[in-house]
Design a protein around this motif. Sequence first.
Motif, short mmCIF file in Angstrom:
data_model
loop_
_atom_site.label_atom_id
_atom_site.label_comp_id
_atom_site.label_asym_id
_atom_site.label_seq_id
_atom_site.Cartn_x
_atom_site.Cartn_y
_atom_site.Cartn_z
N PHE A 76 40.34 40.70 46.27
CA PHE A 76 40.65 39.30 45.95
C PHE A 76 40.06 38.38 47.02
O PHE A 76 39.42 37.37 46.71
N MET A 77 40.28 38.73 48.28
CA MET A 77 39.75 37.92 49.38
C MET A 77 38.21 37.92 49.38
O MET A 77 37.58 36.89 49.64
N GLY B 165 36.36 38.19 46.76
CA GLY B 165 35.98 37.30 45.67
C GLY B 165 36.01 35.84 46.09
O GLY B 165 35.13 35.05 45.73
N LEU B 166 37.04 35.48 46.86
CA LEU B 166 37.12 34.10 47.37
C LEU B 166 35.97 33.78 48.31
O LEU B 166 35.37 32.70 48.24
N LEU B 167 35.67 34.70 49.22
CA LEU B 167 34.63 34.46 50.22
C LEU B 167 33.22 34.50 49.62
O LEU B 167 32.34 33.77 50.07
N LEU B 168 33.00 35.34 48.63
CA LEU B 168 31.67 35.47 48.04
C LEU B 168 31.42 34.49 46.91
O LEU B 168 30.30 34.39 46.40
N SER B 169 32.43 33.76 46.51
CA SER B 169 32.30 32.82 45.40
C SER B 169 31.19 31.80 45.58
O SER B 169 30.40 31.57 44.66
N PRO B 170 31.06 31.15 46.74
CA PRO B 170 29.95 30.19 46.90
C PRO B 170 28.57 30.82 46.71
O PRO B 170 27.70 30.24 46.07
N SER B 171 28.39 32.02 47.24
CA SER B 171 27.09 32.70 47.09
C SER B 171 26.83 33.05 45.63
O SER B 171 25.70 32.92 45.14
N ILE B 172 27.86 33.52 44.94
CA ILE B 172 27.71 33.88 43.53
C ILE B 172 27.42 32.63 42.70
O ILE B 172 26.58 32.66 41.79
N CYS B 173 28.10 31.53 43.01
CA CYS B 173 27.85 30.27 42.29
C CYS B 173 26.42 29.80 42.49
O CYS B 173 25.76 29.34 41.55
N LYS B 174 25.90 29.89 43.72
CA LYS B 174 24.51 29.50 43.99
C LYS B 174 23.54 30.40 43.23
O LYS B 174 22.56 29.93 42.66
N ILE C 152 38.29 31.95 39.55
CA ILE C 152 37.79 32.88 38.53
C ILE C 152 37.10 34.07 39.19
O ILE C 152 37.33 35.22 38.82
N THR C 153 36.26 33.81 40.19
CA THR C 153 35.56 34.89 40.89
C THR C 153 36.56 35.82 41.58
O THR C 153 36.43 37.04 41.51
N ALA C 154 37.57 35.25 42.23
CA ALA C 154 38.57 36.07 42.92
C ALA C 154 39.32 36.96 41.93
O ALA C 154 39.55 38.14 42.20
N PHE C 155 39.69 36.41 40.78
CA PHE C 155 40.42 37.21 39.80
C PHE C 155 39.53 38.25 39.12
O PHE C 155 40.00 39.33 38.75
N ILE C 156 38.24 37.97 38.99
CA ILE C 156 37.32 38.99 38.47
C ILE C 156 37.23 40.15 39.46
O ILE C 156 37.29 41.32 39.07
N PHE C 157 37.09 39.84 40.75
CA PHE C 157 37.06 40.89 41.77
C PHE C 157 38.38 41.67 41.78
O PHE C 157 38.38 42.90 41.92
N LEU C 158 39.50 40.98 41.63
CA LEU C 158 40.81 41.63 41.60
C LEU C 158 40.91 42.59 40.42
O LEU C 158 41.36 43.74 40.57
N THR C 159 40.45 42.15 39.25
CA THR C 159 40.49 43.00 38.06
C THR C 159 39.61 44.23 38.24
O THR C 159 40.02 45.35 37.89
N ILE C 160 38.43 44.03 38.80
CA ILE C 160 37.54 45.17 39.06
C ILE C 160 38.19 46.15 40.03
O ILE C 160 38.09 47.36 39.86
N SER C 161 38.89 45.63 41.04
CA SER C 161 39.54 46.52 42.01
C SER C 161 40.66 47.32 41.36
O SER C 161 40.85 48.49 41.68
N PHE C 162 41.42 46.71 40.45
CA PHE C 162 42.47 47.45 39.74
C PHE C 162 41.86 48.59 38.92
O PHE C 162 42.39 49.70 38.89
#
Length: 145
Positions: free
Chosen positions: A86-87, A89-98, A111-121
């Motif tokens: 989750f963390m 996803g939060l930190l990588l969100s700007p890079s992914i958006c760019k 949205i990016t953080a929750f996608i990363f969280l879902t993938i981790s589950f």
Amino acid sequence: MSLIGNIISIKDNTAIVKVKPVANCNGCKTCALLLKNNSSFNEEREIEATLKGDEYQVGDKVKLELSEGRGSTAALILYGIPIIAFMAGLLLSPSICKLLSIPISDLAQAITAFIFLTISFLLVYFILRRTNSSRHFLMTITEKL
């Protein structure tokens, strides 16, 4: 974490014990790793446990304990990996958006953080199903009741 069960077979230094989750469970869900099948939480299940001593026989009622280190490992897998994802996803969100040419916003970060969280589950689920988690978190029979 401790469980109470009955020994149904013994081979070498390992016993198969039929256990049922205890009513006073604190909710750490470590037993979800130990109790293999997907049936109801209240049903009896069979797990492997190492024997501490030679005085045990088939049919004995015993207490099983999970060492503190193993419980910490289970907690790290179940809780640590999703939090880290989750963390990340939060930190990588700007890079992914760019990379995707999307404007950086709070919604995009969430949205990016929750996608990363879902993938981790999903990752944790498949890791625990693929590996023999009941062997990894092997309990020890500590006393005869």
